[in-house]
Enzyme design. Structure first.
Site, short mmCIF file in Angstrom:
data_model
loop_
_atom_site.label_atom_id
_atom_site.label_comp_id
_atom_site.label_asym_id
_atom_site.label_seq_id
_atom_site.Cartn_x
_atom_site.Cartn_y
_atom_site.Cartn_z
CG HIS A 115 -1.97 -1.10 1.14
ND1 HIS A 115 -2.72 -1.51 2.23
CD2 HIS A 115 -2.38 -1.88 0.10
CE1 HIS A 115 -3.54 -2.49 1.86
NE2 HIS A 115 -3.34 -2.73 0.58
CG ASN A 208 -5.56 -10.90 14.44
OD1 ASN A 208 -6.15 -10.39 15.39
ND2 ASN A 208 -5.49 -10.32 13.25
CD GLU A 210 -10.36 -8.35 17.92
OE1 GLU A 210 -10.87 -8.22 16.79
OE2 GLU A 210 -10.37 -7.45 18.78
#
Length: 239
Positions: A115, A208, A210
Site C-alpha cells: 500500500h 492475531n 482476534e
C-alpha cells in the site's frame, strides 16, 4: 497441533510474512478497523481517496502530516525485530499492508510495501518521488515543478503498484510457510495472498488476538499480539 507442524516449519526454506496494522499497534500506531481504529473516528472517503485529495488537499494533508509525525516518532517493536532476526537464518520476505516503514527500520531488507509508504512523497504531475522525514512548512506542499505533492500511499479506489503486487503473488506461490500477523484479512486484494500460498501447499500460521474471516483456513492460529507471539514463534523456528 503445533508439534505436528514444527518439523515443516523448521525445515522451511522460504517464509513469507503478511503483516497488517496490528503488528505496529504496539509501537503506538493506531489500527484502522479495530475498536480504537482510525476509521471509527474519521471518514475514509474524506481523507483517503484521490477525489477527496483534489477537493480539499489541505485537509487531507493535515491529517497525513499528523500521522507522518506520529509514525516517524514511533519505534519498531519486538515483533518487527523478531522477523528481522529470522531473516538472518532463513529466506524471509515481508509483504506488508503497512505504510510506516517499521520493518525496514527494524533491519528487514526484503520488504514489499503493498500500500505504499507514508514517508515517501511523490508529485501529482512530474516523476518526483523521494523519502522525506522532515515536516512541511506549508500544506499542501508543492513540488519544484509547482504542482502539489502527495503521500505515496494507495488510496481507496486506486490500484496497487502492479510490479509490487506481481512480485507479492510470486513470493506467496513459492513459500513453504506463510505467517499472517496483525491483519484482519478483509482488505482486497492483499487478503488473497494466503490463498496463493495454500494452493502451493504452504503451512499457514495466523497471529492475531482476534479471530479473522480466514481463521478456518489456517493450519495454526495463535491468539496473541504480534509483539508477544512472533519472538516466541521465531525462537522455535530457529531451534
Amino acid at each position: 497441533m503445533f508439534d505436528s507442524l514444527a518439523r515443516q516449519i523448521k525445515d522451511a526454506q522460504k517464509i513469507v510474512f503478511v503483516t497488517g496494522a496490528g503488528i505496529s499497534q504496539e509501537s503506538g500506531i493506531p489500527t484502522f478497523r479495530g475498536k480504537e481504529g482510525l476509521w471509527r473516528k474519521y471518514d475514509p472517503m474524506q481523507l483517503a481517496t484521490i477525489d477527496a485529495f483534489y477537493e480539499n488537499p489541505g485537509l487531507v494533508w493535515e491529517w497525513y502530516e499528523e500521522r507522518r509525525k506520529n509514525i516517524l516518532a514511533a519505534n519498531p517493536n519486538r515483533g518487527h525485530f523478531a522477523i528481522a532476526e529470522l531473516a538472518k537464518h532463513k529466506d524471509v520476505i515481508i509483504l506488508t499492508q503497512n505504510i510506516d516503514g517499521l520493518h525496514q527500520r527494524a533491519g528487514s531488507k526484503k520488504v514489499l510495501e503493498l500500500h505504499g509508504s507514508i514517508i515517501r512523497i511523490k508529485c501529482t504531475s512530474c516523476d518526483f518521488n523521494d523519502n522525506i522525514t522532515k515536516s512541511f512548512e506549508e500544506l499542501p506542499p508543492k513540488c519544484k515543478c509547482g504542482k502539489i505533492l502527495r503521500p505515496d500511499v494507495v488510496w481507496f479506489g486506486e490500484g496497487l503498484p502492479q510490479d509490487v503486487w506481481s512480485d507479492a503473488i510470486t513470493h506467496a506461490q513459492s513459500c513453504d510457510v506463510m505467517i499472517i500477523a496483525g491483519t484482519s484479512l478483509v482488505v482486497s486484494p492483499a487478503n488473497t495472498l494466503p490463498l496463493y500460498a495454500k494452493q502451493n501447499g504452504a503451512v499457514l500460521i495466523e497471529v492475531n488476538p482476534e479471530k479473522t474471516v480466514m481463521s478456518s483456513d489456517m493450519d495454526l492460529s495463535v491468539r496473541e499480539k504480534s509483539a508477544i507471539a512472533l519472538p516466541e514463534l521465531v525462537s522455535i523456528i530457529q531451534k
